[in-house]
Design an enzyme around this catalytic site. Structure first.
Site, short mmCIF file in Angstrom:
data_model
loop_
_atom_site.label_atom_id
_atom_site.label_comp_id
_atom_site.label_asym_id
_atom_site.label_seq_id
_atom_site.Cartn_x
_atom_site.Cartn_y
_atom_site.Cartn_z
N ALA A 36 24.35 13.36 70.85
CA ALA A 36 23.07 13.88 70.33
C ALA A 36 22.14 12.76 69.86
O ALA A 36 21.11 13.04 69.26
CB ALA A 36 23.34 14.86 69.19
N ASP A 89 33.15 9.23 68.27
CA ASP A 89 33.33 8.62 69.58
C ASP A 89 34.27 9.55 70.35
O ASP A 89 35.43 9.71 69.97
CB ASP A 89 33.96 7.22 69.39
CG ASP A 89 34.16 6.50 70.71
OD1 ASP A 89 34.23 7.17 71.77
OD2 ASP A 89 34.24 5.26 70.70
N ARG A 122 27.84 8.19 68.45
CA ARG A 122 28.35 6.99 67.79
C ARG A 122 27.29 6.30 66.94
O ARG A 122 27.60 5.68 65.94
CB ARG A 122 28.88 5.99 68.84
CG ARG A 122 30.14 6.47 69.54
CD ARG A 122 30.47 5.60 70.72
NE ARG A 122 29.36 5.59 71.68
CZ ARG A 122 29.35 4.90 72.82
NH1 ARG A 122 30.38 4.14 73.13
NH2 ARG A 122 28.30 4.95 73.63
N ASN A 166 28.01 17.04 76.24
CA ASN A 166 26.91 16.30 76.87
C ASN A 166 27.18 14.80 76.93
O ASN A 166 26.71 14.11 77.84
CB ASN A 166 25.62 16.59 76.09
CG ASN A 166 24.53 15.60 76.40
OD1 ASN A 166 23.91 15.66 77.45
ND2 ASN A 166 24.31 14.65 75.49
N GLY A 211 19.61 16.66 88.13
CA GLY A 211 19.25 15.52 88.97
C GLY A 211 18.53 14.48 88.12
O GLY A 211 18.74 14.42 86.90
N LYS A 248 31.99 13.53 87.44
CA LYS A 248 31.19 14.75 87.31
C LYS A 248 31.73 15.86 88.21
O LYS A 248 31.56 17.04 87.92
CB LYS A 248 29.72 14.45 87.60
CG LYS A 248 29.08 13.54 86.54
CD LYS A 248 29.16 14.15 85.14
CE LYS A 248 28.40 13.35 84.10
NZ LYS A 248 28.43 13.96 82.76
N TYR A 252 31.38 7.43 88.89
CA TYR A 252 30.51 8.31 88.09
C TYR A 252 30.48 9.72 88.71
O TYR A 252 30.74 10.72 88.05
CB TYR A 252 29.10 7.74 87.96
CG TYR A 252 28.17 8.71 87.24
CD1 TYR A 252 28.39 9.00 85.89
CD2 TYR A 252 27.13 9.36 87.90
CE1 TYR A 252 27.58 9.92 85.22
CE2 TYR A 252 26.33 10.28 87.24
CZ TYR A 252 26.56 10.55 85.90
OH TYR A 252 25.77 11.47 85.24
N THR A 296 15.89 9.44 80.68
CA THR A 296 16.50 9.34 79.35
C THR A 296 16.92 7.87 79.21
O THR A 296 16.40 7.02 79.94
CB THR A 296 17.76 10.24 79.28
OG1 THR A 296 18.66 9.78 80.31
CG2 THR A 296 17.42 11.71 79.54
P1 NDP Z 1 21.52 8.98 77.36
O1 NDP Z 1 22.07 7.62 77.61
O2 NDP Z 1 20.13 9.10 76.88
O3 NDP Z 1 22.47 9.76 76.35
C1 NDP Z 1 23.87 9.66 76.43
C2 NDP Z 1 24.48 10.15 75.13
O4 NDP Z 1 25.91 10.08 75.25
C3 NDP Z 1 24.09 9.30 73.94
O5 NDP Z 1 23.76 10.15 72.87
C4 NDP Z 1 25.36 8.53 73.61
O6 NDP Z 1 25.47 8.35 72.20
C5 NDP Z 1 26.44 9.50 74.08
N1 NDP Z 1 27.73 8.83 74.31
C6 NDP Z 1 28.02 7.92 75.26
N2 NDP Z 1 29.30 7.50 75.10
C7 NDP Z 1 29.79 8.19 74.01
C8 NDP Z 1 31.04 8.20 73.34
N3 NDP Z 1 32.06 7.42 73.71
N4 NDP Z 1 31.19 9.01 72.27
C9 NDP Z 1 30.17 9.80 71.87
N5 NDP Z 1 28.97 9.84 72.45
C10 NDP Z 1 28.79 9.02 73.52
O7 NDP Z 1 21.70 9.76 78.73
P2 NDP Z 1 21.47 11.31 79.13
O8 NDP Z 1 20.88 12.07 78.03
O9 NDP Z 1 20.77 11.28 80.41
O10 NDP Z 1 22.97 11.73 79.39
C11 NDP Z 1 23.55 12.89 78.85
C12 NDP Z 1 24.50 13.50 79.86
O11 NDP Z 1 23.76 13.92 80.99
C13 NDP Z 1 25.55 12.53 80.40
O12 NDP Z 1 26.77 13.21 80.51
C14 NDP Z 1 25.02 12.14 81.78
O13 NDP Z 1 26.04 11.77 82.64
C15 NDP Z 1 24.37 13.44 82.18
N6 NDP Z 1 23.35 13.39 83.23
C16 NDP Z 1 22.23 12.62 83.11
C17 NDP Z 1 21.26 12.65 84.11
C18 NDP Z 1 20.03 11.79 84.07
O14 NDP Z 1 19.42 11.56 85.15
N7 NDP Z 1 19.58 11.33 82.93
C19 NDP Z 1 21.40 13.54 85.27
C20 NDP Z 1 22.62 14.27 85.30
C21 NDP Z 1 23.54 14.23 84.31
P3 NDP Z 1 26.01 7.06 71.42
O15 NDP Z 1 25.82 5.89 72.33
O16 NDP Z 1 25.22 7.00 70.18
O17 NDP Z 1 27.44 7.41 71.17
C1 8X3 Z 2 22.57 11.37 86.92
C2 8X3 Z 2 21.89 11.69 88.21
O1 8X3 Z 2 21.69 10.97 90.65
O2 8X3 Z 2 21.44 9.26 88.93
O3 8X3 Z 2 23.76 12.05 86.81
O4 8X3 Z 2 23.60 10.17 89.42
S1 8X3 Z 2 22.19 10.47 89.35
#
Ligand code: NDP
Ligand code: 8X3
Length: 250
Positions: free
Chosen positions: A10, A57, A34, A84, A181, A154, A150, A185
């Site tokens: 979050a 974590d 974290r 997430n 997709g 998923k 990766y 972020t």
């Molecule tokens: P961000 O990097 O903005 O957010 C990722 C979040 O995951 C951060 O809040 C980070 O928090 C947390 N995180 C990572 N590792 C850990 C850990 N070990 N423990 C707890 N929290 C963790 O990316 P997104 O918002 O884009 O990603 C969110 C999800 O969406 C992911 O699962 C990603 O794979 C997925 N996704 C993203 C897409 C995109 O294009 N952006 C598309 C499809 C899926 P912190 O580092 O503070 O712990």
């Molecule tokens: C994130 C979307 O296409 O960059 O999951 O892998 S992509």
């Protein structure tokens, strides 16, 4: 009715917006991640009175179970879990990719989802009430160069979500795998290990998804009547589609 929502990851991107949307909706949100300072900022922001910051974590099994067991009384009965937290590291093809990066992705995207899910499932089952959102990806459905581990993590999340649905027959617990997709972020910044220019290039000249699009979709799904379960939901920006197969020719 106020629901208790646990959102992992979050501190940025989708998770941060999802936490804000539910808090604004009047639900009680456990915002986990974290980076403590980001969680504190969420608590101090709008609708912060509905947010409980939880430094967590997801790769640390014992920490996950302890944290969820030690939640204050009003946050114990989790109604909605949003798995997430996750990341991609690197975009190299398999021979060049780092094994350590692969391990971090497996630990976070697969094991992290398993630990948190397991830690909340019994409470949901006892209460015959619950909704689990997993954040998958189009990368779990479609291959691309450098997507290797990766995408495979998923694909795991997708199949685990479907199998959970099957195991949870009769419990009234819903499961939805959201498969986004391209969304802007911190995802690409993390993937390219802080190389801002490389990360920004990914989104150049296109209209990408925003974190609040995904937050809106999740809030909408969670507002559907309890007898409705969306199994999987793949969502792309309109500007993104497929490129077809590659053929190697002489
Ligand atoms: P961000 O990097 O903005 O957010 C990722 C979040 O995951 C951060 O809040 C980070 O928090 C947390 N995180 C990572 N590792 C850990 C850990 N070990 N423990 C707890 N929290 C963790 O990316 P997104 O918002 O884009 O990603 C969110 C999800 O969406 C992911 O699962 C990603 O794979 C997925 N996704 C993203 C897409 C995109 O294009 N952006 C598309 C499809 C899926 P912190 O580092 O503070 O712990
Ligand atoms: C994130 C979307 O296409 O960059 O999951 O892998 S992509």
């Amino acid at each position: 009715m106020k629901r208790v929502v646990l959102v992992t990851g979050a501190t940025s991107g989708f998770g941060e917006e999802i936490a804000k949307y539910f808090a604004k909706n009047g639900d009680l949100v456990i915002a986990a991640g974290r980076r403590k300072e980001r969680l504190e900022a969420l608590k101090k922001g709008s609708f912060g009175e509905n947010i409980f910051p939880l430094k967590l974590d997801v790769t640390k099994k014992d920490e996950v179970f302890k944290a969820i067991e030690s939640l204050p009384k009003e946050y114990k009965n989790i109604d909605i879990l949003v798995n997430n937290a996750g990341l991609a590291l690197g975009l190299e093809k398999s021979p060049e990719a780092s094994l350590e990066d692969w391990e971090v992705m497996v630990d976070t995207n697969i094991k992290g989802v398993l630990y948190v899910t397991k830690a909340v499932l019994n409470v949901m089952k006892e209460r015959k009430r619950g909704y689990i959102f997993n954040i998958g990806s189009i990368a779990g459905n479609w291959p691309y160069e450098g997507g290797n581990v990766y995408g495979a993590t998923k694909a795991f999340v997708r199949q685990f979500s479907l199998n959970l649905r099957t195991d949870l027959k009769g419990t009234n617990i819903r499961v939805t795998n959201i498969e986004p997709g391209f969304a802007k972020t911190e995802f690409s910044l993390v993937r390219f290990k802080g190389e801002r220019e490389k990360a920004d290039d990914i989104y150049k000249g296109m209209v990408y998804l925003q974190a609040n699009d995904i937050a809106q979709i999740i809030l909408n799904c969670a507002s559907l009547p309890e007898h409705v379960n969306i199994n999987t939901l793949e969502v792309m920006p309109t500007s993104q589609s497929w490129a077809g197969f590659f053929i190697e020719r002489d």
